[in-house]
Scaffold this motif. Structure first.
Motif, PDB file in Angstrom:
ATOM      1  N   SER A 176      -1.928   8.591   3.659  1.00 13.78           N
ATOM      2  CA  SER A 176      -3.327   8.341   3.303  1.00 13.78           C
ATOM      3  C   SER A 176      -3.799   7.073   4.000  1.00 13.78           C
ATOM      4  O   SER A 176      -2.995   6.182   4.299  1.00 13.78           O
ATOM      5  N   ASP A 177      -5.112   6.980   4.236  1.00 12.97           N
ATOM      6  CA  ASP A 177      -5.711   5.769   4.798  1.00 12.97           C
ATOM      7  C   ASP A 177      -6.143   4.796   3.708  1.00 12.97           C
ATOM      8  O   ASP A 177      -6.613   3.700   4.002  1.00 12.97           O
ATOM      9  N   ASP A 178      -5.991   5.205   2.450  1.00 14.51           N
ATOM     10  CA  ASP A 178      -6.451   4.385   1.340  1.00 14.51           C
ATOM     11  C   ASP A 178      -5.663   3.079   1.270  1.00 14.51           C
ATOM     12  O   ASP A 178      -4.425   3.098   1.196  1.00 14.51           O
ATOM     13  N   PRO A 179      -6.339   1.916   1.286  1.00 15.85           N
ATOM     14  CA  PRO A 179      -5.636   0.616   1.283  1.00 15.85           C
ATOM     15  C   PRO A 179      -4.722   0.431   0.081  1.00 15.85           C
ATOM     16  O   PRO A 179      -3.615  -0.107   0.216  1.00 15.85           O
ATOM     17  N   ASP A 180      -5.173   0.853  -1.102  1.00 16.49           N
ATOM     18  CA  ASP A 180      -4.344   0.704  -2.301  1.00 16.49           C
ATOM     19  C   ASP A 180      -3.083   1.557  -2.203  1.00 16.49           C
ATOM     20  O   ASP A 180      -1.995   1.132  -2.616  1.00 16.49           O
ATOM     21  N   TRP A 181      -3.226   2.774  -1.658  1.00 12.67           N
ATOM     22  CA  TRP A 181      -2.060   3.643  -1.505  1.00 12.67           C
ATOM     23  C   TRP A 181      -1.085   3.046  -0.501  1.00 12.67           C
ATOM     24  O   TRP A 181       0.138   3.050  -0.727  1.00 12.67           O
ATOM     25  N   ILE A 182      -1.596   2.529   0.613  1.00 10.66           N
ATOM     26  CA  ILE A 182      -0.743   1.919   1.640  1.00 10.66           C
ATOM     27  C   ILE A 182       0.004   0.724   1.060  1.00 10.66           C
ATOM     28  O   ILE A 182       1.215   0.552   1.281  1.00 10.66           O
ATOM     29  N   LYS A 183      -0.702  -0.108   0.280  1.00 12.94           N
ATOM     30  CA  LYS A 183      -0.067  -1.281  -0.337  1.00 12.94           C
ATOM     31  C   LYS A 183       1.022  -0.853  -1.317  1.00 12.94           C
ATOM     32  O   LYS A 183       2.128  -1.423  -1.324  1.00 12.94           O
ATOM     33  N   LYS A 184       0.720   0.151  -2.140  1.00 17.88           N
ATOM     34  CA  LYS A 184       1.695   0.637  -3.119  1.00 17.88           C
ATOM     35  C   LYS A 184       2.925   1.211  -2.424  1.00 17.88           C
ATOM     36  O   LYS A 184       4.060   0.980  -2.851  1.00 17.88           O
ATOM     37  N   LYS A 185       2.697   1.947  -1.327  1.00 19.14           N
ATOM     38  CA  LYS A 185       3.804   2.537  -0.581  1.00 19.14           C
ATOM     39  C   LYS A 185       4.677   1.447   0.033  1.00 19.14           C
ATOM     40  O   LYS A 185       5.917   1.525  -0.006  1.00 19.14           O
ATOM     41  N   GLU A 189       8.663   0.580  -0.719  1.00 14.15           N
ATOM     42  CA  GLU A 189       9.679   0.531   0.321  1.00 14.15           C
ATOM     43  C   GLU A 189      10.431  -0.798   0.290  1.00 14.15           C
ATOM     44  O   GLU A 189      11.652  -0.839   0.438  1.00 14.15           O
ATOM     45  N   LEU A 190       9.701  -1.903   0.084  1.00 14.66           N
ATOM     46  CA  LEU A 190      10.340  -3.216   0.001  1.00 14.66           C
ATOM     47  C   LEU A 190      11.285  -3.289  -1.196  1.00 14.66           C
ATOM     48  O   LEU A 190      12.379  -3.852  -1.104  1.00 14.66           O
TER      49      LEU A 190
END
Length: 206
Positions: A176-185, A189-190
């Protein structure tokens, strides 16, 4: 089997449109882009940067509702229940303006959906959403496959992906391009890497 409309004491717009001579292949042309549209059926119908609106969710629910009504005379209750669940989700998201559901799939993911040849599929393989056999379908935009290995008509899955970054069947996520989704992903991973590093360190000193 009760539907979203029965549960909420609402008039079902799909049944209101039925005639005595209902076709098993309802006309869905008003849900699909015209040949003159600038946006093709294999690309996003929502302009880039556009946030899905409540009307987008209702429109897709109406499209799925047309498929659902077709299942009644065919007696495919399992597929009708599957569509009922999708319609319920879409109508709930429409009521919440889509804010509480998953974000749309990324523009690049939708653009790069693979094309699958009919000869690669079993003779009885059907689209999970519309339930039409791929080998009997010569007039749609083509067949595609998600990373989870589920097959769909492109005309069925693209509108869903424009609103959700997951498979409607198994709910496996796609980018997804959604910023919140990218941050959560990224945070997930971290956290995974940190946990793996801790396990390695414990193994070394045990």
């Amino acid at each position: 089997m009760s539907s979203y409309y029965d549960d909420h004491s609402l008039e079902d717009p799909f049944k209101a449109r039925q005639s005595n001579n209902r076709s098993l292949n309802p006309d869905l042309s008003h849900f699909m882009p015209n040949e003159d549209d600038e946006i093709s059926s294999s690309s996003n119908r929502l302009p880039p940067g556009t946030t899905p609106r409540a009307s987008d969710f209702r429109r897709l629910a109406e499209m799925f509702g047309a498929f659902r009504e077709r299942e009644e005379p065919l007696g495919d209750e399992a597929h009708q229940e599957f569509l009922d669940n999708l319609i319920t989700q879409l109508m709930d998201e429409a009521g919440a303006s889509g804010k509480h559901g998953p974000p749309p799939a990324s523009k690049s993911f939708i653009r790069d959906l693979p094309f699958v040849a009919q000869k690669e599929l079993k003779s009885d393989e059907a689209c999970i959403i519309c339930n039409e056999n791929f080998h009997e379908n010569e007039f749609k935009a083509g067949i595609t496959k998600l990373p989870c290995k589920h097959f769909f008509d492109r005309d069925c899955i693209v509108p869903w992906l424009e609103l959700h970054n997951n498979c409607p069947a198994c709910r496996a996520e796609v980018p997804s391009d959604d910023p919140d989704w990218i941050k959560k992903k990224r945070e997930a991973e971290l956290a995974k890497y940190a946990a793996e590093a801790e396990i390695d360190e414990d193994w070394m000193y045990s």
